[in-house]
Design an enzyme around this catalytic site. Structure first.
Site, short mmCIF file in Angstrom:
data_model
loop_
_atom_site.label_atom_id
_atom_site.label_comp_id
_atom_site.label_asym_id
_atom_site.label_seq_id
_atom_site.Cartn_x
_atom_site.Cartn_y
_atom_site.Cartn_z
N SER A 131 40.21 105.02 -42.54
CA SER A 131 41.26 105.18 -43.54
C SER A 131 42.44 105.98 -42.98
O SER A 131 42.29 106.81 -42.09
CB SER A 131 40.71 105.89 -44.77
N1 SAH Z 1 35.32 106.64 -44.35
C1 SAH Z 1 35.46 105.74 -43.23
C2 SAH Z 1 36.20 104.48 -43.59
C3 SAH Z 1 35.22 103.42 -43.79
S1 SAH Z 1 35.75 101.77 -44.15
C4 SAH Z 1 36.10 106.44 -42.06
O1 SAH Z 1 36.47 107.62 -42.20
O2 SAH Z 1 36.16 105.86 -40.99
C5 SAH Z 1 34.45 101.35 -45.27
C6 SAH Z 1 33.08 101.22 -44.70
O3 SAH Z 1 32.22 100.91 -45.78
C7 SAH Z 1 32.89 100.11 -43.68
O4 SAH Z 1 32.42 100.66 -42.49
C8 SAH Z 1 31.83 99.19 -44.33
O5 SAH Z 1 30.90 98.64 -43.41
C9 SAH Z 1 31.14 100.18 -45.27
N2 SAH Z 1 30.40 99.59 -46.38
C10 SAH Z 1 30.70 98.50 -47.13
N3 SAH Z 1 29.74 98.30 -48.06
C11 SAH Z 1 28.82 99.29 -47.90
C12 SAH Z 1 27.59 99.65 -48.55
N4 SAH Z 1 27.09 98.93 -49.56
N5 SAH Z 1 26.91 100.73 -48.12
C13 SAH Z 1 27.37 101.47 -47.08
N6 SAH Z 1 28.51 101.18 -46.42
C14 SAH Z 1 29.23 100.13 -46.82
#
Ligand code: SAH
Length: 216
Positions: A62
């Protein structure tokens, strides 16, 4: 090597403090956590850009301001036990680990979960625990949580997450199916009553799982 401490200080001043984030502990944590180590080597030159960036497996880290805004909205405090769903690179979890007692961060994709866990080990962030799995059911083994951040957009706030919110707890999550979603805050008061408010418009990757969107 470039002075990444300087780059981080400028990132915090220009993108985060300048946009109204005032919490000094949060600003200090974002000056401290080496964001360049979370974006992957090929993009480290852009680590402090004012934008989201692609990471492995088609996911994103993000935008720094959004990380700060969500953590501020969740009022992550010193003694808190925190849950993040969607650990991705692990960056937001690492920042919260500097602010709170303990962080559990769940990532659906094994490749990303392994990379994130390796980063926490390398940095010695021992209070941040990365788990692999579908986080839409929360993480019952470590519940309840004082703050929950969901870093991916779902059709609605998953009921298990609301149930894992401690009295006085705050949950922040993007809700919606289009390109633009609503950032929503759910709070549970001391008596257990749950309230919900809309904060900003945001843009996140989809939350995929049993209480999220179906896998395509
Ligand atoms: N907070 C992160 C941004 C992550 S983007 C950072 O600082 O880098 C969102 C993430 O959510 C992705 O990696 C995706 O694989 C994950 N995601 C999507 N659905 C999910 C679920 N049901 N459980 C856990 N992770 C999930």
């Amino acid at each position: 090597m470039a002075d990444t401490g300087q780059a981080r200080a400028e990132m915090v001043d220009r993108q985060i403090a300048a946009r109204g984030i005032r919490d000094e502990r949060l600003l200090a944590a974002m000056r401290e956590v080496p964001r360049d180590l979370f974006v992957g080597e090929e993009r480290s030159a852009h680590a402090h850009d004012d934008s989201a960036l692609p990471i492995a497996a088609g996911q994103t880290i993000s935008q720094p301001y959004i990380v700060a805004a969500m953590i501020e909205a969740a009022r992550v405090g010193r003694d808190d036990r925190v849950l993040e769903i969607g650990a991705g690179s692990g960056y937001a979890a690492a920042v919260m680990g500097r602010l709170a007692r303990e962080v559990h961060a769940v990532e659906r994709l094994a490749e990303l979960a392994e990379l994130a866990a390796g980063r926490m080990a390398g940095l010695g962030y021992a209070n941040v625990h990365i788990h692999q799995g579908d986080g839409t059911g929360g993480w019952p083994d470590a519940a309840p949580f004082d703050a929950i951040l969901v870093s991916a957009a779902g059709p609605d706030v998953p009921q298990p997450l609301i149930e894992q919110l401690a009295p006085g707890g705050r949950l922040v999550m993007p809700v919606g199916g289009g390109h633009v979603q609503s950032l929503v805050r759910v709070t549970r008061d001391a008596a257990g009553a749950v309230a919900r408010e809309k904060l900003d418009d945001v843009c996140f990757v989809p939350l995929i799982g049993a209480h999220g969107w179906p896998e395509r």
